[in-house]
Design a protein around this motif. Structure first.
Motif, short mmCIF file in Angstrom:
data_model
loop_
_atom_site.label_atom_id
_atom_site.label_comp_id
_atom_site.label_asym_id
_atom_site.label_seq_id
_atom_site.Cartn_x
_atom_site.Cartn_y
_atom_site.Cartn_z
N ALA A 22 -10.28 2.34 30.14
CA ALA A 22 -11.32 2.89 31.09
C ALA A 22 -12.35 3.18 31.64
O ALA A 22 -10.98 2.19 32.52
CB ALA A 22 -12.31 1.85 29.87
N GLU A 23 -12.72 3.72 31.53
CA GLU A 23 -13.64 4.21 33.19
C GLU A 23 -12.50 4.58 34.14
O GLU A 23 -12.69 4.35 35.47
CB GLU A 23 -14.33 2.98 33.61
CG GLU A 23 -15.32 2.16 33.35
CD GLU A 23 -16.25 1.37 33.54
OE1 GLU A 23 -16.30 0.68 34.59
OE2 GLU A 23 -17.34 0.12 33.02
N ALA A 24 -11.45 5.14 33.36
CA ALA A 24 -10.97 6.14 35.44
C ALA A 24 -12.26 6.46 35.79
O ALA A 24 -12.67 7.48 35.84
CB ALA A 24 -10.21 6.62 33.88
N ARG A 26 -13.28 9.38 38.41
CA ARG A 26 -13.57 11.08 38.21
C ARG A 26 -13.51 12.07 39.05
O ARG A 26 -12.17 11.39 40.53
CB ARG A 26 -15.48 10.88 38.53
CG ARG A 26 -15.83 12.02 38.24
CD ARG A 26 -17.37 12.53 39.91
NE ARG A 26 -18.19 11.90 39.05
CZ ARG A 26 -19.45 11.79 39.38
NH1 ARG A 26 -20.34 12.97 39.96
NH2 ARG A 26 -21.07 10.64 38.79
N VAL A 250 -9.04 11.73 28.81
CA VAL A 250 -9.88 10.99 28.90
C VAL A 250 -10.25 10.65 30.13
O VAL A 250 -10.59 10.85 30.91
CB VAL A 250 -9.60 8.94 28.44
CG1 VAL A 250 -9.63 7.88 28.61
CG2 VAL A 250 -8.15 9.12 27.37
N ASP A 251 -12.21 10.21 29.49
CA ASP A 251 -13.27 10.05 30.81
C ASP A 251 -12.68 11.63 31.49
O ASP A 251 -12.95 11.32 32.79
CB ASP A 251 -12.46 9.15 31.47
CG ASP A 251 -13.63 7.23 30.71
OD1 ASP A 251 -13.73 7.91 30.01
OD2 ASP A 251 -12.67 5.95 31.03
N TYR A 253 -14.89 14.46 33.73
CA TYR A 253 -16.69 14.70 33.57
C TYR A 253 -16.48 16.04 33.82
O TYR A 253 -16.18 17.44 34.30
CB TYR A 253 -16.80 14.46 35.56
CG TYR A 253 -18.13 14.08 36.03
CD1 TYR A 253 -18.73 13.12 35.42
CD2 TYR A 253 -18.31 15.08 37.34
CE1 TYR A 253 -20.27 13.02 35.69
CE2 TYR A 253 -19.27 15.04 37.54
CZ TYR A 253 -20.66 14.30 37.43
OH TYR A 253 -21.14 14.12 37.20
N ARG A 262 -22.25 14.68 32.52
CA ARG A 262 -21.00 13.79 31.47
C ARG A 262 -20.17 13.11 31.52
O ARG A 262 -18.88 14.67 31.64
CB ARG A 262 -22.13 13.80 30.75
CG ARG A 262 -21.94 14.12 29.77
CD ARG A 262 -22.15 14.08 28.32
NE ARG A 262 -22.24 14.84 26.93
CZ ARG A 262 -22.99 14.53 25.65
NH1 ARG A 262 -23.42 13.92 25.27
NH2 ARG A 262 -22.03 15.07 24.52
N MET A 263 -19.10 11.36 31.28
CA MET A 263 -18.07 11.87 30.60
C MET A 263 -18.06 12.38 29.19
O MET A 263 -19.11 12.09 28.56
CB MET A 263 -17.57 10.57 30.79
CG MET A 263 -17.81 9.57 32.48
SD MET A 263 -16.48 10.49 33.50
CE MET A 263 -16.34 9.30 35.09
N ASP A 265 -13.93 12.28 26.04
CA ASP A 265 -13.02 12.13 25.79
C ASP A 265 -11.88 12.97 24.10
O ASP A 265 -13.67 13.69 23.62
CB ASP A 265 -12.77 11.03 25.43
CG ASP A 265 -13.21 9.84 25.62
OD1 ASP A 265 -13.47 9.85 27.08
OD2 ASP A 265 -13.40 7.86 25.72
#
Length: 403
Positions: A22-24, A26, A250-251, A253, A262-263, A265
């Motif tokens: 999660a939260e790779a 940017r 994944v993630d 931007y 926005r991000m 997947d």
């Protein structure tokens, strides 16, 4: 953090169904694909990438005049400015241009966004089992028409971040679309498609289907799987033998249709990032054929430790290595393979004469005697049959008593 992340991905851990991190950070996809180094060799100038999707908000500040709007082949009533028009397509065009900033995007609408009322109506009609309406019939031919349109308008790359596993309303394989793919390939267009998002290998994952997804499965289309920041397959990425390469999914931007960012997947952004890489390659060498592009992507990809896998194909796209290899590739020539054996003329090779052992004459003599005896019997039989038969002699009867 970015350097550490790049080191992890370069190592490419074994591609199993590992949950995405999660939260790779940017822009991590730019780092692991080595996009900055690739952009020093080419930026996509002179290359048009057709984004076949749900529409692109060309007025977004991200694009700055780099998007041309083509036809809307799917219709349904949605218009630019509505929340369910261009949500997916705008993000895909953004990902293409983040990799190839000087490329042009041709927007061809062939898809409904998930919240589009037209899509929901078509889904309800399909579930009811009733006859397909006019809108559903139009949707069934949209992709094929979009491919042919983009080809005829001079697109060198066609990016299709869509698939029958997730977006389709009817049958998966479609003859019209297959023919359109062949048409585009025959014109030298490179086609890429997302591998699909129903690929969980967890038997408890009820939303996973992992079915064959088109257009990724059509021969000649480069199928792109999604990789997570940990270097393994993103947990949703389809698992199939037609997967050829992988890109971050994944993630990611990207621009959205509301004017912001926005991000997101999915194998969809992975496909768009790979399409941007192909645009860089073609700006470096516009004479590359679709087969050459595929071969270069495969050869320069960062391979998993075990080589090819159904999870990540031949590995992560290395944009810098691919663009460098494209610049040194020679023209593709089609010619008959030379024959390196002996040369023959006339009637061609002749077999060696066959030799037989000498004949035993005693068998000939015995055979001759047998034939002679047989003929003699035939002659005698014929003479006997021609000999006249003796007539019987009649004697007068002696009168008996009483006469």
């Amino acid at each position: 953090m970015i350097r550490r992340l790049a080191t992890v991905v370069i190592g490419l851990v074994v591609a199993t169904a590992t949950p995405a991190v999660a939260e790779a950070p940017r822009g991590w996809e730019q780092t692991v694909m080595r996009v900055p180094a690739a952009q020093r060799l080419g930026q996509g100038k002179g290359v048009t990438v057709a984004v076949l999707d749900s529409g692109v908000m060309r007025d977004h500040p991200e694009f700055r005049g780099r998007v041309t709007t083509g036809p809307d082949f799917i219709g349904g009533g949605a218009r630019p400015g509505q929340s369910y028009w261009g949500e997916h397509g705008t993000a895909m065009a953004s990902s293409v241009l983040r990799v190839a900033p000087q490329a042009k995007v041709l927007d061809v609408r062939v898809l409904w966004d998930k919240e589009d009322p037209a899509r929901k109506r078509a889904e309800r009609a399909a579930e009811s089992g009733g006859p397909a309406g006019e809108q559903s019939r139009k949707a069934a031919t949209a992709l094929a028409k979009g491919i042919r349109y983009a080809t005829d308008k001079g697109a060198q790359v066609i990016s299709m971040s869509l698939g029958s596993d997730e977006w389709g309303l009817g049958s998966d394989y479609d003859e019209l679309t297959a023919a359109a793919v062949d048409y585009a390939l025959g014109k030298g267009v490179v086609l890429l498609a997302s591998a699909g998002n129903g690929g969980s290998t967890d038997p408890l994952e009820v939303d996973a289907n992992n079915v064959v997804s088109y257009p990724a499965a059509y021969p000649g289309v480069i199928a792109v799987a999604a990789m997570g920041p940990d270097g393994g397959r993103a947990s949703f990425s389809q698992v199939h033998t037609y997967n050829q390469i992988a890109a971050p999914g994944v993630d990611i931007y990207a621009a959205d249709n509301g004017g912001g960012y926005r991000m997101g997947d999915g194998t969809s952004p992975a496909c768009a990032l790979a399409a941007g890489t192909v645009a860089l390659m073609l700006s470096r060498n516009p004479d590359l054929t679709p087969r050459q592009v595929r071969d270069i992507l495969v050869k320069t990809a960062r391979k998993p430790p075990s080589g090819y896998t159904v999870f990540l194909g031949f590995g992560l796209v290395d944009a810098a290595a691919a663009v460098r290899a494209a610049g040194s590739a020679k023209d593709s020539e089609i010619a008959a393979a030379p024959y390196k054996g002996e040369k023959y003329f006339g009637d061609g090779p002749v077999a060696a004469p066959t030799t037989n052992p000498p004949m035993d004459m005693s068998y000939v003599a015995v055979g001759g005697v047998g034939v002679g005896v047989g003929l003699l019997f035939l002659v005698v039989a014929a003479l006997l049959m021609r000999r006249p038969k003796a007539r019987p002699v009649h004697h007068p009867r002696m009168p008996g008593p009483g006469f």
